[in-house]
Design a protein around this motif. Structure first.
Motif, PDB file in Angstrom:
ATOM      1  N   LEU A   8       0.811  -1.217   0.000  1.00 51.73           N
ATOM      2  CA  LEU A   8       0.000   0.000   0.000  1.00 51.73           C
ATOM      3  C   LEU A   8       0.843   1.265   0.000  1.00 51.73           C
ATOM      4  CD1 LEU A   8      -2.711  -1.110   2.581  1.00 51.73           C
ATOM      5  CD2 LEU A   8      -3.042  -0.806   0.124  1.00 51.73           C
ATOM      6  N   PHE A   9       2.025   1.211   0.613  1.00 51.80           N
ATOM      7  CA  PHE A   9       2.855   2.412   0.722  1.00 51.80           C
ATOM      8  C   PHE A   9       3.501   2.775  -0.609  1.00 51.80           C
ATOM      9  CE2 PHE A   9       6.732   4.779   1.744  1.00 51.80           C
ATOM     10  CZ  PHE A   9       6.217   5.778   2.561  1.00 51.80           C
ATOM     11  N   ARG A  10       3.921   1.780  -1.381  1.00 53.73           N
ATOM     12  CA  ARG A  10       4.612   2.060  -2.644  1.00 53.73           C
ATOM     13  C   ARG A  10       3.718   1.900  -3.874  1.00 53.73           C
ATOM     14  NH1 ARG A  10       7.920   0.034   0.933  1.00 53.73           N
ATOM     15  NH2 ARG A  10       9.862   1.166   1.383  1.00 53.73           N
ATOM     16  N   ASP A  11       2.574   1.304  -3.673  1.00 49.71           N
ATOM     17  CA  ASP A  11       1.613   1.156  -4.774  1.00 49.71           C
ATOM     18  C   ASP A  11       0.334   1.871  -4.343  1.00 49.71           C
ATOM     19  OD1 ASP A  11       0.776   0.334  -7.237  1.00 49.71           O
ATOM     20  OD2 ASP A  11       0.253  -1.703  -6.623  1.00 49.71           O
ATOM     21  N   ARG A  12       0.432   3.175  -4.216  1.00 50.87           N
ATOM     22  CA  ARG A  12      -0.623   3.994  -3.610  1.00 50.87           C
ATOM     23  C   ARG A  12      -1.804   4.165  -4.558  1.00 50.87           C
ATOM     24  NH1 ARG A  12       3.236   8.747  -0.930  1.00 50.87           N
ATOM     25  NH2 ARG A  12       4.559   7.271   0.239  1.00 50.87           N
TER      26      ARG A  12
ATOM     27  N   GLU B 127      -3.652  11.074  -2.802  1.00 49.35           N
ATOM     28  CA  GLU B 127      -3.436   9.638  -2.704  1.00 49.35           C
ATOM     29  C   GLU B 127      -3.432   9.225  -1.243  1.00 49.35           C
ATOM     30  OE1 GLU B 127       0.300   9.736  -4.717  1.00 49.35           O
ATOM     31  OE2 GLU B 127       1.466   9.892  -2.868  1.00 49.35           O
ATOM     32  N   ILE B 128      -3.643   7.912  -1.005  1.00 53.39           N
ATOM     33  CA  ILE B 128      -3.506   7.381   0.347  1.00 53.39           C
ATOM     34  C   ILE B 128      -2.499   6.239   0.319  1.00 53.39           C
ATOM     35  CG2 ILE B 128      -5.770   8.072   1.196  1.00 53.39           C
ATOM     36  CD1 ILE B 128      -6.786   5.283   0.632  1.00 53.39           C
ATOM     37  N   GLU B 129      -1.841   6.053   1.453  1.00 51.01           N
ATOM     38  CA  GLU B 129      -0.757   5.066   1.549  1.00 51.01           C
ATOM     39  C   GLU B 129      -1.002   4.039   2.651  1.00 51.01           C
ATOM     40  OE1 GLU B 129       2.275   7.763   4.268  1.00 51.01           O
ATOM     41  OE2 GLU B 129       2.106   8.164   2.111  1.00 51.01           O
ATOM     42  N   THR B 130      -2.211   4.060   3.232  1.00 53.90           N
ATOM     43  CA  THR B 130      -2.579   3.116   4.286  1.00 53.90           C
ATOM     44  C   THR B 130      -4.023   2.666   4.059  1.00 53.90           C
ATOM     45  OG1 THR B 130      -3.587   4.678   5.860  1.00 53.90           O
ATOM     46  CG2 THR B 130      -1.178   4.470   5.910  1.00 53.90           C
TER      47      THR B 130
ATOM     48  N   ARG C 139      -2.345   3.918 -10.247  1.00 54.41           N
ATOM     49  CA  ARG C 139      -1.601   3.784  -8.993  1.00 54.41           C
ATOM     50  C   ARG C 139      -0.419   4.747  -8.991  1.00 54.41           C
ATOM     51  NH1 ARG C 139      -2.357  -1.696  -7.017  1.00 54.41           N
ATOM     52  NH2 ARG C 139      -4.613  -2.073  -7.192  1.00 54.41           N
ATOM     53  N   ARG C 140       0.004   5.132  -7.791  1.00 50.99           N
ATOM     54  CA  ARG C 140       1.071   6.134  -7.657  1.00 50.99           C
ATOM     55  C   ARG C 140       2.262   5.545  -6.912  1.00 50.99           C
ATOM     56  NH1 ARG C 140      -1.891  10.944  -8.186  1.00 50.99           N
ATOM     57  NH2 ARG C 140       0.086  11.992  -8.612  1.00 50.99           N
ATOM     58  N   ASN C 141       3.435   5.602  -7.501  1.00 47.07           N
ATOM     59  CA  ASN C 141       4.673   5.162  -6.846  1.00 47.07           C
ATOM     60  C   ASN C 141       5.417   6.391  -6.341  1.00 47.07           C
ATOM     61  OD1 ASN C 141       7.331   4.326  -6.232  1.00 47.07           O
ATOM     62  ND2 ASN C 141       7.153   2.587  -7.622  1.00 47.07           N
TER      63      ASN C 141
END
Length: 390
Positions: A81-85, A110-113, A322-324
């Protein structure tokens, strides 16, 4: 003949209301009563988990005579989840409340959790537990900053909310138990102590699948209902007909006022709404999508009172968007603006139905401070029939 049947149904409903009976003690989803808002078809589970990859975990806390709360966790996907936001956005219908992680969410889109829902005074403990859960994952060994996203509603009518019991452990258990199957609704998880329109509220969910000609995208909604107003279902004035609604003491004849504090409430409370979709959408259009969920909220009779915290979080699980965080350039294939209208319709429908499910699937909850009963389903069934709904 039809008018006579409707008058007979109304008479039977009011007789049942007066007697305080509820023949059907089992919780009932909205569609079993003919409450099927809109034109689009639900997914397999009619739940947020119909969006592939999304999981939900819930832990209910019911201890002693005063602790009535819980945790509901929504996990966007099963990967890193942290790197594939996932891109995400927030819409605030009315900002009377607390929401952790909102500034970074709005800044980065974006969210990372995962997203966690709980009680008002539990959000800081929940946020810490969510951060610890993320930092403990092997892939995050080098992470030195995390932005947990935690929403809340105030369940203080039933729950000793100042006690803030074991929320951290409950968050960990909810995340560990999250699954992609059917979602429990009603007086569970973060909805264990909530109240809607003077009746027991809770967790509700629903989904819609667009036709292939409109992209075939899926959209799912999960709600934590804890708000008031003048309840209506598919346009039927259920709250007024059952004699329980906001501002009742100010407008109803003295002999038509409900007992206790139910008639005195002004619609205060809160509602958290979480939207998941597999449509490839970035934060700008996700915010537009989130804004339409408030239309579904309004259809149930909410006017977003001064004391109501109404927040909508929306995210897309589509791999194309998705956001890296380590990427120098992010390239995305986003759905065009003109393709959003069907999704707007779908999210309005799914939000309305999810809120009905939160009410209809609730069960009674008692504590030292109060007892809140669910909406009388059999009376509602008769009132709906009188209006030609099933």
């Amino acid at each position: 003949m039809r008018q006579r049947l409707r008058r007979a149904a109304l008479g039977a409903a009011f007789l049942m209301i007066g007697m305080g009976t509820r023949v059907d003690a089992q919780p009932t989803r909205a569609r079993a009563l003919g409450l099927a808002p809109g034109i689009f078809t639900p997914g397999r589970h009619n739940a947020i988990t119909d969006v592939e990859g999304v999981k939900v975990g819930q832990v209910t806390i019911s201890e002693g005579d005063s602790l009535r709360t819980g945790v509901t966790a929504i996990v966007p996907h099963g990967g890193d989840l942290f790197r594939d936001r996932v891109p995400a956005a927030l819409h605030v219908g009315n900002g009377f409340g607390k929401l952790l992680g909102v500034t970074q969410l709005r800044e980065l889109g974006e969210i990372e959790t995962p997203i966690v829902l709980t009680c008002t005074l539990c959000i800081w403990q929940a946020g810490d537990a969510l951060a610890q859960w993320m930092l403990a994952r092997p892939e995050n060994a080098g992470v030195r900053s995390i932005n947990p996203v935690v929403g809340e509603t105030n369940d203080g009518q039933l729950n000793a909310t100042r006690a803030r019991p074991g929320i951290g452990a409950a968050v960990q258990r909810a995340l560990a138990s999250a699954t992609d199957g059917p979602v429990m609704e009603g007086s569970v998880g973060a909805g264990h102590g909530t109240v809607m329109f003077g009746w027991k509220g809770g967790i509700g969910t629903s989904s819609r699948v667009l036709p292939a000609t409109l992209g075939g995208f899926r959209i799912g909604v999960l709600v934590q209902g804890n708000y008031g107003g003048v309840l209506q279902m598919m346009g039927a004035p259920i709250g007024q007909q059952l004699g329980r609604y906001a501002f009742q003491r100010d407008v109803a004849p003295a002999n038509n006022r409900s007992p206790g504090d139910a008639g005195a409430e002004h619609g205060d409370g809160s509602c958290m709404i979480v939207i998941a979709t597999d449509a490839p959408i970035l934060s700008r259009n996700l915010e537009r999508l989130a804004a339409r969920a408030v239309m579904g909220l309004a259809r149930t009779g909410s006017s977003a009172s001064n004391g109501s915290g109404d927040y909508v979080l929306a995210f897309s699980t589509a791999s194309k968007v998705r956001r890296n965080p380590d990427a120098v350039v992010n390239t995305n294939e986003e759905l065009g603006n003109d393709q959003m209208s069907a999704l707007f319709q779908a999210v309005t429908e799914a939000t309305e139905e999810a809120l009905y499910n939160a009410l209809l699937m609730a069960t009674p909850v008692s504590s030292r401070s109060s007892r809140v009963n669910p909406l009388p389903v059999d009376s509602v069934r008769l009132l709906l029939r009188a209006r030609g709904i099933r």
